[in-house]
Design a protein around this motif. Sequence first.
Motif, PDB file in Angstrom:
ATOM      1  N   ASN A   1       0.832  -1.125  -0.058  1.00  0.00           N
ATOM      2  CA  ASN A   1       0.004  -0.220   0.450  1.00  0.00           C
ATOM      3  C   ASN A   1       0.810   1.435   0.183  1.00  0.00           C
ATOM      4  N   GLU A   2       0.622   2.004  -1.203  1.00  0.00           N
ATOM      5  CA  GLU A   2       1.350   3.575  -0.960  1.00  0.00           C
ATOM      6  C   GLU A   2       1.334   3.838   0.233  1.00  0.00           C
ATOM      7  N   LYS A   3       0.380   4.086   0.909  1.00  0.00           N
ATOM      8  CA  LYS A   3       0.323   4.738   1.974  1.00  0.00           C
ATOM      9  C   LYS A   3       1.068   4.234   3.392  1.00  0.00           C
ATOM     10  N   LYS A   4       1.069   3.038   3.656  1.00  0.00           N
ATOM     11  CA  LYS A   4       1.072   2.278   4.643  1.00  0.00           C
ATOM     12  C   LYS A   4       2.145   1.394   4.912  1.00  0.00           C
ATOM     13  N   ASP A   5       2.895   1.003   3.122  1.00  0.00           N
ATOM     14  CA  ASP A   5       3.929   0.593   3.496  1.00  0.00           C
ATOM     15  C   ASP A   5       5.472   1.191   2.169  1.00  0.00           C
ATOM     16  N   THR A   6       5.465   2.379   3.190  1.00  0.00           N
ATOM     17  CA  THR A   6       6.213   3.274   1.527  1.00  0.00           C
ATOM     18  C   THR A   6       7.756   2.436   1.889  1.00  0.00           C
ATOM     19  N   LEU A   7       7.896   2.792   3.651  1.00  0.00           N
ATOM     20  CA  LEU A   7       9.325   1.950   3.201  1.00  0.00           C
ATOM     21  C   LEU A   7      10.050   0.777   2.237  1.00  0.00           C
ATOM     22  N   GLU A   8       9.088  -0.456   2.288  1.00  0.00           N
ATOM     23  CA  GLU A   8       8.910  -1.792   1.406  1.00  0.00           C
ATOM     24  C   GLU A   8       8.727  -1.245   0.583  1.00  0.00           C
ATOM     25  N   ILE A   9       8.366  -0.340  -0.109  1.00  0.00           N
ATOM     26  CA  ILE A   9       8.541  -0.119  -1.315  1.00  0.00           C
ATOM     27  C   ILE A   9       9.338   0.506  -1.695  1.00  0.00           C
ATOM     28  N   VAL A  10       9.842   1.526  -0.665  1.00  0.00           N
ATOM     29  CA  VAL A  10      11.288   2.541  -1.301  1.00  0.00           C
ATOM     30  C   VAL A  10      12.393   1.196  -1.616  1.00  0.00           C
ATOM     31  N   GLY A  11      12.143   0.214  -0.798  1.00  0.00           N
ATOM     32  CA  GLY A  11      13.495  -1.262  -0.758  1.00  0.00           C
ATOM     33  C   GLY A  11      12.887  -1.500  -2.280  1.00  0.00           C
ATOM     34  N   ASN A  12      11.809  -1.725  -2.638  1.00  0.00           N
ATOM     35  CA  ASN A  12      11.554  -3.015  -3.631  1.00  0.00           C
ATOM     36  C   ASN A  12      12.337  -2.201  -5.006  1.00  0.00           C
ATOM     37  N   TYR A  13      11.796  -0.936  -5.541  1.00  0.00           N
ATOM     38  CA  TYR A  13      11.868   0.222  -6.707  1.00  0.00           C
ATOM     39  C   TYR A  13      13.543   0.356  -6.017  1.00  0.00           C
ATOM     40  N   ASN A  14      14.161  -0.090  -4.809  1.00  0.00           N
ATOM     41  CA  ASN A  14      15.648   0.305  -5.288  1.00  0.00           C
ATOM     42  C   ASN A  14      16.031  -1.336  -6.132  1.00  0.00           C
ATOM     43  N   ASN A  15      15.471  -2.439  -4.859  1.00  0.00           N
ATOM     44  CA  ASN A  15      16.103  -3.554  -5.357  1.00  0.00           C
ATOM     45  C   ASN A  15      16.255  -3.238  -7.536  1.00  0.00           C
ATOM     46  N   LEU A  16      14.962  -2.743  -7.459  1.00  0.00           N
ATOM     47  CA  LEU A  16      14.721  -3.134  -8.773  1.00  0.00           C
ATOM     48  C   LEU A  16      16.135  -2.361  -9.485  1.00  0.00           C
ATOM     49  N   GLY A  17      15.947  -0.677  -9.473  1.00  0.00           N
ATOM     50  CA  GLY A  17      16.913  -0.127 -10.033  1.00  0.00           C
ATOM     51  C   GLY A  17      18.174  -0.621  -9.866  1.00  0.00           C
ATOM     52  N   VAL A  18      18.412  -1.673  -8.487  1.00  0.00           N
ATOM     53  CA  VAL A  18      20.233  -2.708  -8.734  1.00  0.00           C
ATOM     54  C   VAL A  18      20.295  -3.487  -9.558  1.00  0.00           C
ATOM     55  N   THR A  19      18.766  -4.280  -9.878  1.00  0.00           N
ATOM     56  CA  THR A  19      18.976  -5.617 -10.009  1.00  0.00           C
ATOM     57  C   THR A  19      19.140  -5.120 -12.250  1.00  0.00           C
ATOM     58  N   PHE A  20      18.547  -3.849 -12.757  1.00  0.00           N
ATOM     59  CA  PHE A  20      18.477  -3.236 -13.944  1.00  0.00           C
ATOM     60  C   PHE A  20      19.925  -2.779 -13.795  1.00  0.00           C
ATOM     61  N   GLN A  21      20.231  -2.337 -13.407  1.00  0.00           N
ATOM     62  CA  GLN A  21      21.783  -1.451 -13.938  1.00  0.00           C
ATOM     63  C   GLN A  21      22.662  -3.053 -12.901  1.00  0.00           C
ATOM     64  N   ASN A  22      22.085  -4.140 -12.806  1.00  0.00           N
ATOM     65  CA  ASN A  22      23.547  -4.789 -13.076  1.00  0.00           C
ATOM     66  C   ASN A  22      23.199  -5.336 -14.520  1.00  0.00           C
ATOM     67  N   LEU A  23      22.313  -5.814 -15.007  1.00  0.00           N
ATOM     68  CA  LEU A  23      21.971  -6.637 -16.200  1.00  0.00           C
ATOM     69  C   LEU A  23      21.880  -5.461 -17.620  1.00  0.00           C
ATOM     70  N   LYS A  24      22.581  -4.224 -16.770  1.00  0.00           N
ATOM     71  CA  LYS A  24      22.871  -2.374 -18.477  1.00  0.00           C
ATOM     72  C   LYS A  24      21.989  -2.604 -18.667  1.00  0.00           C
ATOM     73  N   GLU A  25      20.751  -2.503 -17.988  1.00  0.00           N
ATOM     74  CA  GLU A  25      19.681  -1.885 -18.063  1.00  0.00           C
ATOM     75  C   GLU A  25      19.303  -0.367 -17.694  1.00  0.00           C
ATOM     76  N   PHE A  26      20.329   0.814 -18.347  1.00  0.00           N
ATOM     77  CA  PHE A  26      20.417   1.587 -17.204  1.00  0.00           C
ATOM     78  C   PHE A  26      19.373   2.562 -17.437  1.00  0.00           C
TER      79      PHE A  26
END
Length: 546
Positions: free
Chosen positions: A96-121
Amino acid sequence: MKKLLLLLLVILFSCNKKNKISKSGKTDYDKAYNYLISSEKDSAFKYFNSAKDFFIQENNPSFAGSCLVNMAIIQCDTGDYYGSQETALSAIKYLNEKKDTLEIVGNYNNLGVTFQNLKEFNKAAQFYNKAAHFSQDPIYQLTLLNNKAISYTYLKKYDSAIHIFNKILAFPNIKAQRKIFSKVYDNLAFTKFSQNPLYIAESELNEALQIRKEIHDNDGLNASFYHLTEYFENKDPKKALYYANENWQIAKKNNSPDDQLRALQKIITLESSNNSKHFFLKYQNLNDSLQTARNKAKNQFAMIRFDAEKMKNEIAENEVELLKRNIGLSTLSIFLIGGFFWYKKRKKRLQQEKELEVKNTQLKLSKKVHDVVANGIYQVMTKIENQENFDKEKALDELEFVYEKSRDISYENEDAKAEQDFNERISNSIGSFKNDIVKTYIAGNEKNIWENVSLPKQEEIYQVIRELLVNMKKHSKASIVSFRFERTNNEIIIHYKDNGIGVPGGVVYKNGLANMVSRIEILKGQIIFDSETEKGLKIDISFPVY
């Protein structure tokens, strides 16, 4: 990766602020946490997965999403980037975008890391930006914007990267935040040098290095030494070699094999020919060990999920059987007084018919097993016995073919496959999904398209097409589905398109598609998901014939 692990621990502690959870879910969640602290990531993954199932069953989406985020971070941390993306994307619907902001931040940051490691910048930058948007911690928000700027640097969008770095450095009292300041200050200097090799960045790089030494920021030191190596590589090779060795030592201290490999690459390039061989062997051994460990981790995660799903299915089947038995007993009780003897006689007759049917089925399957499996294995044994030079690979291929034939027995489609050309088999499979709501269209599926395509490749492609169709039926809500086949020289291209709901946020990796991606990789092919389509889903698959 240590940044990800730190974020993971923050997410775990955040659970104390949420609503009360069930005893079963909490037990598995606590076990996952304890295993994570002990660096037993496979066990942590297993219990997060188990806890997630409890939370979904109990309609506790926030905790289910939290488990999935942690699982995705563990997968990313062990190099399973595609698996991590699939898990992270599946977590989005539970948060939930209002209640789970910490998990959402961690999730999107993790997706950023995976795409960066796969060179999809480009995608990495998009997800870092989303993470920064949801972050409520100003300092961590700056870190995420720094990650976004790094993605721009990889894309050679230097002006955009420099603009973000300068914006961060303009933050009030940023110099008091020495860790983030040194990080951004170092990245800004290196980006200016990357944009203009004549830019004098030595003093700025050294200033950032000195701050990192003073605050014992080992991850930061790793970045500083690498940037100084790059800076001096063509200016002063001796200095570059010194910093490359420093980079290697701090990477070993950080227990970061990826950074060790990167440092060793530089040392091999900068060292004399006599010494470079020694470092090349170290690089080769480390790289082999890392790949083996990551492949093992990927397989382990897949098996954990497979076993969990298998257990759930078995429990569900047992519950269905129990329900059927209870219904049968209730029905029997209702009719027992008036029809006991009739029921007993009828039951006996049905039992005899069932036993006869089972025997007939067993005889039929026994004959098929003998004809397909026993004869096939005997043929392979005969070839091995009569060949002077035993070809192991060829024998394995023939045994795999026998395995595929035996598996087909359970689907009762062996005869149909033998009688059909491959193009007809594909057309029939696609046509079977056509109904009053869904219309399927096929173009170019001629017999000559599949000439010289081996049977194993045909089977993999057939399974890929079937996976697409099943995914369409389950998720897309499409009413029009089209397949277009073409062959250019020694390459076959399959164009898939539907008018369904597409995928959220331009992200193309959804549940159920991982197997399809794996099959295409086995064929040494390529799969491209078109995330720019206004509506629906468009996928292009290509693979070599030989």
